[in-house]
Design a protein around this motif. Structure first.
Motif, PDB file in Angstrom:
ATOM      1  N   ARG A 167       9.878  -5.679  38.038  1.00  0.00           N
ATOM      2  CA  ARG A 167       9.856  -6.936  37.277  1.00  0.00           C
ATOM      3  C   ARG A 167      10.285  -6.916  35.931  1.00  0.00           C
ATOM      4  O   ARG A 167      11.164  -7.780  35.608  1.00  0.00           O
ATOM      5  N   ARG A 168       9.980  -5.744  35.312  1.00  0.00           N
ATOM      6  CA  ARG A 168      10.793  -5.597  33.892  1.00  0.00           C
ATOM      7  C   ARG A 168      12.272  -5.512  33.886  1.00  0.00           C
ATOM      8  O   ARG A 168      13.002  -6.161  33.331  1.00  0.00           O
ATOM      9  N   MET A 169      12.894  -4.788  34.831  1.00  0.00           N
ATOM     10  CA  MET A 169      14.120  -4.411  35.243  1.00  0.00           C
ATOM     11  C   MET A 169      15.102  -6.080  35.633  1.00  0.00           C
ATOM     12  O   MET A 169      15.867  -6.291  35.008  1.00  0.00           O
ATOM     13  N   GLU A 170      14.209  -6.807  36.429  1.00  0.00           N
ATOM     14  CA  GLU A 170      14.557  -7.968  36.846  1.00  0.00           C
ATOM     15  C   GLU A 170      14.824  -8.950  35.642  1.00  0.00           C
ATOM     16  O   GLU A 170      15.755  -9.770  35.238  1.00  0.00           O
ATOM     17  N   GLY A 171      13.669  -9.083  34.708  1.00  0.00           N
ATOM     18  CA  GLY A 171      13.773  -9.954  33.448  1.00  0.00           C
ATOM     19  C   GLY A 171      14.935  -9.474  32.517  1.00  0.00           C
ATOM     20  O   GLY A 171      15.558 -10.300  32.006  1.00  0.00           O
ATOM     21  N   LYS A 172      15.062  -8.112  32.385  1.00  0.00           N
ATOM     22  CA  LYS A 172      16.096  -7.706  31.533  1.00  0.00           C
ATOM     23  C   LYS A 172      17.371  -8.170  32.133  1.00  0.00           C
ATOM     24  O   LYS A 172      18.330  -8.677  31.506  1.00  0.00           O
ATOM     25  N   ARG A 173      17.634  -7.986  33.553  1.00  0.00           N
ATOM     26  CA  ARG A 173      18.936  -8.403  34.270  1.00  0.00           C
ATOM     27  C   ARG A 173      19.164 -10.117  33.911  1.00  0.00           C
ATOM     28  O   ARG A 173      20.278 -10.447  33.532  1.00  0.00           O
ATOM     29  N   ARG A 174      18.020 -10.755  34.098  1.00  0.00           N
ATOM     30  CA  ARG A 174      18.229 -12.201  34.084  1.00  0.00           C
ATOM     31  C   ARG A 174      18.542 -12.603  32.401  1.00  0.00           C
ATOM     32  O   ARG A 174      19.193 -13.641  32.291  1.00  0.00           O
ATOM     33  N   ARG A 175      17.747 -11.860  31.556  1.00  0.00           N
ATOM     34  CA  ARG A 175      18.283 -12.189  30.178  1.00  0.00           C
ATOM     35  C   ARG A 175      19.453 -11.802  29.898  1.00  0.00           C
ATOM     36  O   ARG A 175      20.238 -12.568  29.145  1.00  0.00           O
ATOM     37  N   GLY A 176      20.038 -10.816  30.229  1.00  0.00           N
ATOM     38  CA  GLY A 176      21.427 -10.090  29.989  1.00  0.00           C
ATOM     39  C   GLY A 176      22.581 -11.156  30.609  1.00  0.00           C
ATOM     40  O   GLY A 176      23.641 -11.512  29.929  1.00  0.00           O
ATOM     41  N   GLU A 177      22.134 -11.677  31.751  1.00  0.00           N
ATOM     42  CA  GLU A 177      23.245 -12.826  32.419  1.00  0.00           C
ATOM     43  C   GLU A 177      23.064 -13.938  31.729  1.00  0.00           C
ATOM     44  O   GLU A 177      24.225 -14.636  31.369  1.00  0.00           O
ATOM     45  N   THR A 178      21.873 -14.377  30.938  1.00  0.00           N
ATOM     46  CA  THR A 178      21.708 -15.593  30.157  1.00  0.00           C
ATOM     47  C   THR A 178      22.733 -15.448  28.972  1.00  0.00           C
ATOM     48  O   THR A 178      23.323 -16.413  28.664  1.00  0.00           O
ATOM     49  N   LYS A 179      22.577 -14.292  28.431  1.00  0.00           N
ATOM     50  CA  LYS A 179      23.426 -14.156  27.141  1.00  0.00           C
ATOM     51  C   LYS A 179      24.974 -14.031  27.485  1.00  0.00           C
ATOM     52  O   LYS A 179      25.898 -14.315  26.856  1.00  0.00           O
ATOM     53  N   ARG A 180      25.218 -13.364  28.549  1.00  0.00           N
ATOM     54  CA  ARG A 180      26.572 -13.370  29.086  1.00  0.00           C
ATOM     55  C   ARG A 180      27.458 -14.932  29.139  1.00  0.00           C
ATOM     56  O   ARG A 180      28.326 -15.088  29.145  1.00  0.00           O
ATOM     57  N   GLN A 181      26.419 -15.514  29.768  1.00  0.00           N
ATOM     58  CA  GLN A 181      26.808 -16.882  30.104  1.00  0.00           C
ATOM     59  C   GLN A 181      27.136 -17.703  28.900  1.00  0.00           C
ATOM     60  O   GLN A 181      27.948 -18.710  28.612  1.00  0.00           O
ATOM     61  N   ARG A 182      26.588 -17.510  27.698  1.00  0.00           N
ATOM     62  CA  ARG A 182      26.564 -18.187  26.373  1.00  0.00           C
ATOM     63  C   ARG A 182      27.964 -17.592  25.747  1.00  0.00           C
ATOM     64  O   ARG A 182      28.292 -18.273  24.778  1.00  0.00           O
ATOM     65  N   ARG A 183      28.487 -16.509  26.138  1.00  0.00           N
ATOM     66  CA  ARG A 183      29.615 -16.084  25.649  1.00  0.00           C
ATOM     67  C   ARG A 183      30.788 -16.889  25.662  1.00  0.00           C
ATOM     68  O   ARG A 183      31.017 -17.543  26.486  1.00  0.00           O
ATOM     69  N   ARG A 184      31.727 -16.640  24.611  1.00  0.00           N
ATOM     70  CA  ARG A 184      33.009 -17.299  24.566  1.00  0.00           C
ATOM     71  C   ARG A 184      34.022 -16.799  25.896  1.00  0.00           C
ATOM     72  O   ARG A 184      33.812 -15.530  25.907  1.00  0.00           O
ATOM     73  N   PRO A 185      34.658 -17.550  26.631  1.00  0.00           N
ATOM     74  CA  PRO A 185      35.303 -16.999  27.679  1.00  0.00           C
ATOM     75  C   PRO A 185      36.603 -16.433  26.947  1.00  0.00           C
ATOM     76  O   PRO A 185      37.167 -16.665  25.902  1.00  0.00           O
ATOM     77  N   ARG A 186      36.996 -15.136  27.507  1.00  0.00           N
ATOM     78  CA  ARG A 186      37.916 -14.328  27.288  1.00  0.00           C
ATOM     79  C   ARG A 186      39.185 -14.933  27.683  1.00  0.00           C
ATOM     80  O   ARG A 186      39.463 -15.879  28.514  1.00  0.00           O
ATOM     81  N   GLU A 187      40.367 -14.615  26.987  1.00  0.00           N
ATOM     82  CA  GLU A 187      41.549 -15.190  27.089  1.00  0.00           C
ATOM     83  C   GLU A 187      42.365 -15.175  28.376  1.00  0.00           C
ATOM     84  O   GLU A 187      43.107 -16.029  28.816  1.00  0.00           O
ATOM     85  N   ASP A 188      41.997 -13.737  29.019  1.00  0.00           N
ATOM     86  CA  ASP A 188      42.828 -13.560  30.169  1.00  0.00           C
ATOM     87  C   ASP A 188      41.900 -14.159  31.484  1.00  0.00           C
ATOM     88  O   ASP A 188      42.465 -14.384  32.587  1.00  0.00           O
ATOM     89  N   ASP A 189      40.769 -15.085  31.182  1.00  0.00           N
ATOM     90  CA  ASP A 189      40.271 -15.708  32.432  1.00  0.00           C
ATOM     91  C   ASP A 189      40.732 -17.195  32.596  1.00  0.00           C
ATOM     92  O   ASP A 189      41.012 -17.973  31.686  1.00  0.00           O
TER      93      ASP A 189
END
Length: 131
Positions: free
Chosen positions: A109-131
């Protein structure tokens, strides 16, 4: 007192003094403040382990005082109760802590929560120029 300790009152010495603070003539003349003390080193009632534990935790003489009420008798009761509380706390043996490990599901459960939180933060990032 403590489960295995029943002190006779003959081992407890007490002293009455005048109480400090306001109160006028009554407070200045009455011996209403009570101090009780118990000599740990000289007590024949204590066993060797109890004596060693109290000496280590509270010292050779344990004192308690009370001056809340105008009555010397009531202050004496309060002081004796405080002394009993101190001795009880000094004699209490803490149970040994048995270390535990987190369960497999709690780790998952702890690892799943960490993974979900990381995914949320990844979604907030500005897209890279090569995407």
């Amino acid at each position: 007192m403590h489960r295995g300790l029943d002190l006779p009152l003959s081992e407890i010495s007490w002293r009455a003094t005048t109480s400090d603070g306001p109160g006028g003539q009554h407070a200045n003349r009455t011996l209403s403040r009570v101090e009780v003390q118990f000599d740990v080193e000289a007590s024949p009632t204590l066993g060797p382990r109890q004596r060693a534990r109290l000496l280590q935790r509270l010292g050779p003489v344990v004192r308690a005082s009370a001056s809340e009420t105008r009555s010397q008798a009531r202050n004496r009761e309060l002081a004796l109760a405080r002394l009993a509380t101190k001795l009880d706390a000094g004699l209490r043996v803490q149970p040994a802590r048995t270390p535990t490990r987190p369960t497999r599901s709690s780790q998952a459960r702890r690892m799943e929560g960490k993974r979900r939180r990381g995914e949320t933060k990844r979604q907030r990032r500005r897209p890279r120029e090569d995407d």
